[in-house]
Design a protein around this motif. Sequence first.
Motif, PDB file in Angstrom:
ATOM      1  N   LEU A 300       2.820  12.727  39.849  1.00 50.48           N
ATOM      2  CA  LEU A 300       3.180  14.137  39.886  1.00 50.48           C
ATOM      3  C   LEU A 300       4.018  14.368  41.139  1.00 50.48           C
ATOM      4  N   LEU A 301       4.691  15.515  41.198  1.00 50.51           N
ATOM      5  CA  LEU A 301       5.661  15.803  42.257  1.00 50.51           C
ATOM      6  C   LEU A 301       5.202  16.975  43.120  1.00 50.51           C
ATOM      7  N   PRO A 308      -4.409  23.020  39.379  1.00 57.05           N
ATOM      8  CA  PRO A 308      -5.850  22.778  39.558  1.00 57.05           C
ATOM      9  C   PRO A 308      -6.203  21.349  39.154  1.00 57.05           C
ATOM     10  N   MET A 309      -7.066  20.737  39.933  1.00 59.49           N
ATOM     11  CA  MET A 309      -7.474  19.370  39.623  1.00 59.49           C
ATOM     12  C   MET A 309      -8.676  19.385  38.688  1.00 59.49           C
ATOM     13  N   ALA A 315      -3.700  17.263  32.796  1.00 58.61           N
ATOM     14  CA  ALA A 315      -3.095  16.763  31.558  1.00 58.61           C
ATOM     15  C   ALA A 315      -1.868  17.582  31.180  1.00 58.61           C
ATOM     16  N   LYS A 316      -1.961  18.894  31.338  1.00 56.03           N
ATOM     17  CA  LYS A 316      -0.830  19.767  31.029  1.00 56.03           C
ATOM     18  C   LYS A 316       0.359  19.484  31.940  1.00 56.03           C
ATOM     19  N   LEU A 321      -6.605  13.507  35.317  1.00 56.73           N
ATOM     20  CA  LEU A 321      -7.444  13.692  36.494  1.00 56.73           C
ATOM     21  C   LEU A 321      -8.062  12.377  36.931  1.00 56.73           C
ATOM     22  N   GLY A 322      -8.414  11.514  35.956  1.00 51.53           N
ATOM     23  CA  GLY A 322      -8.985  10.216  36.292  1.00 51.53           C
ATOM     24  C   GLY A 322     -10.180  10.356  37.209  1.00 51.53           C
ATOM     25  N   THR A 323     -10.153   9.658  38.324  1.00 47.37           N
ATOM     26  CA  THR A 323     -11.260   9.680  39.269  1.00 47.37           C
ATOM     27  C   THR A 323     -11.089  10.754  40.340  1.00 47.37           C
ATOM     28  N   GLY A 324      -9.969  11.466  40.324  1.00 43.46           N
ATOM     29  CA  GLY A 324      -9.741  12.518  41.313  1.00 43.46           C
ATOM     30  C   GLY A 324      -9.328  12.008  42.677  1.00 43.46           C
TER      31      GLY A 324
END
Length: 434
Positions: A300-301, A308-309, A315-316, A321-324
């Motif tokens: 992401l940039l 929001p995480m 996803a949007k 998010l994976g593991t954050g």
Amino acid sequence: MIKAPDKPLTSLVNLEQPLSIEGYIEAGGYQGAEKALHHLSRAEVLTLVEDSTLKGRGGAGFPTGMKWKCVPMYEPGDVNAPECKYLVCNADEMEPGTFKDRVLLEGVPHQLIEAMIIAAYTIGAEKAYIFLRGEYHLAARRLQQAIDEAYRSNWLGENIQGTDIHLDLYLHSSAGRYICGEETALINALEGKRANPRAKPPFPQFSGLFGKPTVVNNVETLSNLPHILKHGADWFKGLSPDSDAGTKIYAACGRVKTPGTWELPMGATIREVLYDHGGGMLDGLKLKGLLPGGASTDFLLPEHLDTPMDFASIAKAGSRLGTGGLIVLDDHNCPVSMVLNLLQFFAQESCGWCTPCRDGTPWAVEVLSRIEQGQGSLDDLDTLAKLCDFMWLGKTHCALAPGAVEPLKSALKYFHDDFEQHIEQGCCPYQGGH
């Protein structure tokens, strides 16, 4: 009555000297397990977990209650009932850029043991395993000490705390390999087999460890259970203003001022994690991009900083998010070199079971190495794009290869000019890329 904490997962963490079982109980520990075992039926605990809307914190974000609900339940005396069910804690934290579980394992091991008592009781398991990353030596010592204390205090073993509930808990240190973090590869490894992912179905809830019903949950996921049992589903949902309930242990690494982990309400923005808690970029550096959830997520940039995480928002934005755990790329570091480093890791960690992953990841390493060394061509960019498609979802045996190409695919999208500069200038324009 002890006030409900707003940072339940880490409120009792002590990385220098974790609480003994006596100290943990004095601080309110094992109250959730006591409530489950003495006052609630298995079905009532399951309903409470479902009502909390707890989602898995290992990366996929699957609803925990829904996963547990898939485990077959049997009436006493049912001849079709399996002689054993298993609960497995996935503590094989090998995702680059991720170190949240280590904080819980080393800092408050009794919290995980209590959580596993609750989970095992709910699904009807009498055997449980903690599958631990082999390099986590300190965590192994502290977990084993806590397990021994729990046995001596009758929180593990036969007739736990005067009930008819039995639970044996074993600590298993992994022999290594990133693929062991995939739940069915973990199960194979636990059985002493090669850690190849299994085809699904059947899912582990029906046929898992030794062919018996098995639930596999992440450390952070399980660690929420004692607090949900103590304070309720509404309290848990109230911890976050976001659609995803509870808190999350976020992290940041890279050239930031204060890398580390922080427990925050689900849905904290990337900006809040990186700047308010991570201190922002080191002096003289600017943010170029970041991986929001560990090594196997899309870039992401800076324009995404206010995202929001949570699972849906990330996803949007085009990632996961994976593991954050944020892996931060600054403007003085080469994105080609960073992606090459990640692909080298994934190529090494492939189990080799399917052709796209076994052959595709080293092929990508070969092409990226050429580009990074100034020997690439524009045709190589087309090759990399084709490899991303070759290794994408639905074309591989498991999710390792799709995760491996997520940073590559997004780097080709966002940092295409950097790739072209390597080719046109015949060298890395980032002074060696480091």
